[in-house]
Design a protein around this motif. Structure first.
Motif, PDB file in Angstrom:
ATOM      1  N   MET A  18     -39.374  90.631 -80.605  1.00 10.46           N
ATOM      2  CA  MET A  18     -39.173  91.936 -81.211  1.00 10.46           C
ATOM      3  C   MET A  18     -38.158  92.698 -80.367  1.00 10.46           C
ATOM      4  O   MET A  18     -38.075  92.478 -79.158  1.00 10.46           O
ATOM      5  CB  MET A  18     -40.500  92.701 -81.276  1.00 10.46           C
ATOM      6  CG  MET A  18     -40.472  93.994 -82.043  1.00 10.46           C
ATOM      7  SD  MET A  18     -42.127  94.751 -82.072  1.00 10.46           S
ATOM      8  CE  MET A  18     -43.002  93.561 -83.103  1.00 10.46           C
ATOM      9  N   ARG A  19     -37.410  93.586 -81.009  1.00 16.82           N
ATOM     10  CA  ARG A  19     -36.456  94.403 -80.269  1.00 16.82           C
ATOM     11  C   ARG A  19     -36.703  95.871 -80.561  1.00 16.82           C
ATOM     12  O   ARG A  19     -36.816  96.269 -81.720  1.00 16.82           O
ATOM     13  CB  ARG A  19     -35.015  94.048 -80.615  1.00 16.82           C
ATOM     14  CG  ARG A  19     -34.014  94.723 -79.696  1.00 16.82           C
ATOM     15  CD  ARG A  19     -32.589  94.276 -79.941  1.00 16.82           C
ATOM     16  NE  ARG A  19     -31.956  95.040 -81.000  1.00 16.82           N
ATOM     17  CZ  ARG A  19     -30.644  95.183 -81.127  1.00 16.82           C
ATOM     18  NH1 ARG A  19     -29.827  94.612 -80.250  1.00 16.82           N
ATOM     19  NH2 ARG A  19     -30.136  95.880 -82.141  1.00 16.82           N
ATOM     20  N   LEU A  20     -36.750  96.639 -79.506  1.00 14.76           N
ATOM     21  CA  LEU A  20     -36.865  98.090 -79.607  1.00 14.76           C
ATOM     22  C   LEU A  20     -35.523  98.714 -79.238  1.00 14.76           C
ATOM     23  O   LEU A  20     -34.790  98.183 -78.408  1.00 14.76           O
ATOM     24  CB  LEU A  20     -37.949  98.625 -78.670  1.00 14.76           C
ATOM     25  CG  LEU A  20     -39.345  98.014 -78.793  1.00 14.76           C
ATOM     26  CD1 LEU A  20     -40.283  98.662 -77.785  1.00 14.76           C
ATOM     27  CD2 LEU A  20     -39.871  98.154 -80.205  1.00 14.76           C
ATOM     28  N   LEU A  47     -44.815 101.295 -66.429  1.00 17.93           N
ATOM     29  CA  LEU A  47     -43.414 100.958 -66.598  1.00 17.93           C
ATOM     30  C   LEU A  47     -43.289  99.561 -67.182  1.00 17.93           C
ATOM     31  O   LEU A  47     -44.028  98.642 -66.817  1.00 17.93           O
ATOM     32  CB  LEU A  47     -42.701 101.025 -65.248  1.00 17.93           C
ATOM     33  CG  LEU A  47     -41.221 100.653 -65.219  1.00 17.93           C
ATOM     34  CD1 LEU A  47     -40.499 101.517 -64.194  1.00 17.93           C
ATOM     35  CD2 LEU A  47     -40.994  99.195 -64.900  1.00 17.93           C
ATOM     36  N   VAL A  48     -42.361  99.402 -68.115  1.00 17.16           N
ATOM     37  CA  VAL A  48     -42.034  98.090 -68.660  1.00 17.16           C
ATOM     38  C   VAL A  48     -40.676  97.640 -68.117  1.00 17.16           C
ATOM     39  O   VAL A  48     -40.560  96.614 -67.468  1.00 17.16           O
ATOM     40  CB  VAL A  48     -42.001  98.117 -70.193  1.00 17.16           C
ATOM     41  CG1 VAL A  48     -41.582  96.748 -70.728  1.00 17.16           C
ATOM     42  CG2 VAL A  48     -43.362  98.523 -70.755  1.00 17.16           C
ATOM     43  N   ALA A  49     -39.660  98.432 -68.402  1.00 11.93           N
ATOM     44  CA  ALA A  49     -38.307  98.093 -67.946  1.00 11.93           C
ATOM     45  C   ALA A  49     -37.450  99.344 -67.979  1.00 11.93           C
ATOM     46  O   ALA A  49     -37.556 100.136 -68.921  1.00 11.93           O
ATOM     47  CB  ALA A  49     -37.685  97.014 -68.834  1.00 11.93           C
ATOM     48  N   THR A  50     -36.630  99.504 -66.957  1.00  8.38           N
ATOM     49  CA  THR A  50     -35.734 100.647 -66.929  1.00  8.38           C
ATOM     50  C   THR A  50     -34.338 100.225 -66.491  1.00  8.38           C
ATOM     51  O   THR A  50     -34.179  99.272 -65.724  1.00  8.38           O
ATOM     52  CB  THR A  50     -36.213 101.761 -65.991  1.00  8.38           C
ATOM     53  OG1 THR A  50     -36.444 101.223 -64.689  1.00  8.38           O
ATOM     54  CG2 THR A  50     -37.467 102.425 -66.503  1.00  8.38           C
ATOM     55  N   ASP A  51     -33.364 100.948 -67.002  1.00  7.27           N
ATOM     56  CA  ASP A  51     -31.970 100.809 -66.610  1.00  7.27           C
ATOM     57  C   ASP A  51     -31.634 102.004 -65.732  1.00  7.27           C
ATOM     58  O   ASP A  51     -31.825 103.152 -66.165  1.00  7.27           O
ATOM     59  CB  ASP A  51     -31.093 100.774 -67.869  1.00  7.27           C
ATOM     60  CG  ASP A  51     -29.617 100.809 -67.526  1.00  7.27           C
ATOM     61  OD1 ASP A  51     -29.080 101.915 -67.327  1.00  7.27           O
ATOM     62  OD2 ASP A  51     -29.013  99.737 -67.465  1.00  7.27           O
ATOM     63  N   ILE A  52     -31.165 101.735 -64.538  1.00  9.74           N
ATOM     64  CA  ILE A  52     -30.925 102.797 -63.570  1.00  9.74           C
ATOM     65  C   ILE A  52     -29.425 103.032 -63.466  1.00  9.74           C
ATOM     66  O   ILE A  52     -28.705 102.212 -62.877  1.00  9.74           O
ATOM     67  CB  ILE A  52     -31.526 102.428 -62.211  1.00  9.74           C
ATOM     68  CG1 ILE A  52     -33.026 102.161 -62.386  1.00  9.74           C
ATOM     69  CG2 ILE A  52     -31.283 103.532 -61.185  1.00  9.74           C
ATOM     70  CD1 ILE A  52     -33.684 101.528 -61.185  1.00  9.74           C
ATOM     71  N   THR A  68     -35.936  91.839 -71.786  1.00 13.73           N
ATOM     72  CA  THR A  68     -34.622  92.171 -71.250  1.00 13.73           C
ATOM     73  C   THR A  68     -34.195  93.539 -71.765  1.00 13.73           C
ATOM     74  O   THR A  68     -34.235  93.782 -72.983  1.00 13.73           O
ATOM     75  CB  THR A  68     -33.572  91.135 -71.671  1.00 13.73           C
ATOM     76  OG1 THR A  68     -33.975  89.834 -71.227  1.00 13.73           O
ATOM     77  CG2 THR A  68     -32.214  91.467 -71.059  1.00 13.73           C
ATOM     78  N   ILE A  69     -33.786  94.394 -70.838  1.00 18.07           N
ATOM     79  CA  ILE A  69     -33.251  95.681 -71.227  1.00 18.07           C
ATOM     80  C   ILE A  69     -31.733  95.610 -71.174  1.00 18.07           C
ATOM     81  O   ILE A  69     -31.160  95.040 -70.245  1.00 18.07           O
ATOM     82  CB  ILE A  69     -33.796  96.829 -70.325  1.00 18.07           C
ATOM     83  CG1 ILE A  69     -33.358  98.184 -70.869  1.00 18.07           C
ATOM     84  CG2 ILE A  69     -33.378  96.646 -68.875  1.00 18.07           C
ATOM     85  CD1 ILE A  69     -34.067  99.364 -70.204  1.00 18.07           C
ATOM     86  N   SER A  70     -31.106  96.132 -72.210  1.00 21.82           N
ATOM     87  CA  SER A  70     -29.651  96.140 -72.253  1.00 21.82           C
ATOM     88  C   SER A  70     -29.192  97.516 -72.738  1.00 21.82           C
ATOM     89  O   SER A  70     -30.004  98.331 -73.174  1.00 21.82           O
ATOM     90  CB  SER A  70     -29.116  95.039 -73.168  1.00 21.82           C
ATOM     91  OG  SER A  70     -29.603  95.203 -74.493  1.00 21.82           O
ATOM     92  N   ARG A  71     -27.889  97.745 -72.646  1.00 20.65           N
ATOM     93  CA  ARG A  71     -27.396  99.081 -72.950  1.00 20.65           C
ATOM     94  C   ARG A  71     -26.145  99.054 -73.782  1.00 20.65           C
ATOM     95  O   ARG A  71     -25.356  98.111 -73.735  1.00 20.65           O
ATOM     96  CB  ARG A  71     -27.127  99.827 -71.645  1.00 20.65           C
ATOM     97  CG  ARG A  71     -26.058  99.179 -70.776  1.00 20.65           C
ATOM     98  CD  ARG A  71     -26.090  99.749 -69.363  1.00 20.65           C
ATOM     99  NE  ARG A  71     -25.749 101.154 -69.335  1.00 20.65           N
ATOM    100  CZ  ARG A  71     -24.539 101.628 -69.094  1.00 20.65           C
ATOM    101  NH1 ARG A  71     -23.541 100.793 -68.875  1.00 20.65           N
ATOM    102  NH2 ARG A  71     -24.316 102.913 -69.076  1.00 20.65           N
ATOM    103  N   LEU A  80     -34.589  97.005 -75.847  1.00 23.85           N
ATOM    104  CA  LEU A  80     -35.570  96.179 -75.143  1.00 23.85           C
ATOM    105  C   LEU A  80     -35.840  94.963 -76.008  1.00 23.85           C
ATOM    106  O   LEU A  80     -36.470  95.063 -77.064  1.00 23.85           O
ATOM    107  CB  LEU A  80     -36.866  96.954 -74.892  1.00 23.85           C
ATOM    108  CG  LEU A  80     -37.919  96.187 -74.092  1.00 23.85           C
ATOM    109  CD1 LEU A  80     -37.433  95.959 -72.653  1.00 23.85           C
ATOM    110  CD2 LEU A  80     -39.251  96.932 -74.085  1.00 23.85           C
ATOM    111  N   GLN A  81     -35.321  93.834 -75.574  1.00 25.47           N
ATOM    112  CA  GLN A  81     -35.573  92.573 -76.263  1.00 25.47           C
ATOM    113  C   GLN A  81     -36.833  91.961 -75.666  1.00 25.47           C
ATOM    114  O   GLN A  81     -36.886  91.716 -74.455  1.00 25.47           O
ATOM    115  CB  GLN A  81     -34.388  91.622 -76.101  1.00 25.47           C
ATOM    116  CG  GLN A  81     -34.586  90.274 -76.753  1.00 25.47           C
ATOM    117  CD  GLN A  81     -34.700  90.358 -78.264  1.00 25.47           C
ATOM    118  OE1 GLN A  81     -33.961  91.091 -78.903  1.00 25.47           O
ATOM    119  NE2 GLN A  81     -35.644  89.614 -78.830  1.00 25.47           N
TER     120      GLN A  81
END
Length: 120
Positions: A18-20, A47-52, A68-71, A80-81
């Motif tokens: 799933m992707r958010l 926390l699940v995943a963050t991009d800093i 995986t978090i991507s931007r 969020l994949q």
């Protein structure tokens, strides 16, 4: 005013993906941190995943190697994949934003949350 809009979520069987998505808009000068937290039934938000600042990422141990978090920086969007989902991933997922305003102050925002349900 700042808006944080989430999309995605729903129901999936164990082992599925799933992707958010989360998009921030409004009076944003710079995004400091943007990512995802979750809260399962009867549990604390975690926390699940963050991009800093687009230069580093942080993951919960329980999702490393699966999520995986991507931007898309141009759109102030984070994805969020989520792969290899398990029933333990069932939770409400919240997008989190810490940003610097055009007045150089820092504010935190939360999305409204999106339900992810993984069935066995």
């Amino acid at each position: 005013q700042v808006h944080v809009l989430e999309s995605g979520g729903g129901s999936v069987q164990a082992g599925g993906s799933m992707r958010l998505s989360c998009t921030a808009s409004g009076d944003i000068f710079a995004i400091n941190i943007m990512g995802w937290y979750r809260q399962g039934s009867g549990k604390q938000r975690e926390l699940v995943a963050t991009d800093i600042a687009g230069t580093d990422t942080k993951y919960a141990d329980s999702v490393k190697g699966r999520f995986t978090i991507s931007r898309d920086g141009a759109k102030n969007t984070r994805y969020l994949q989520m792969n290899s989902l398990t029933p333990e991933d069932t939770a409400i997922y919240y997008c989190y934003l810490r940003h610097t305003t055009t007045d150089y102050t820092t504010d935190d925002y939360w999305g409204q949350g999106t339900q992810v349900t993984v069935s066995s």
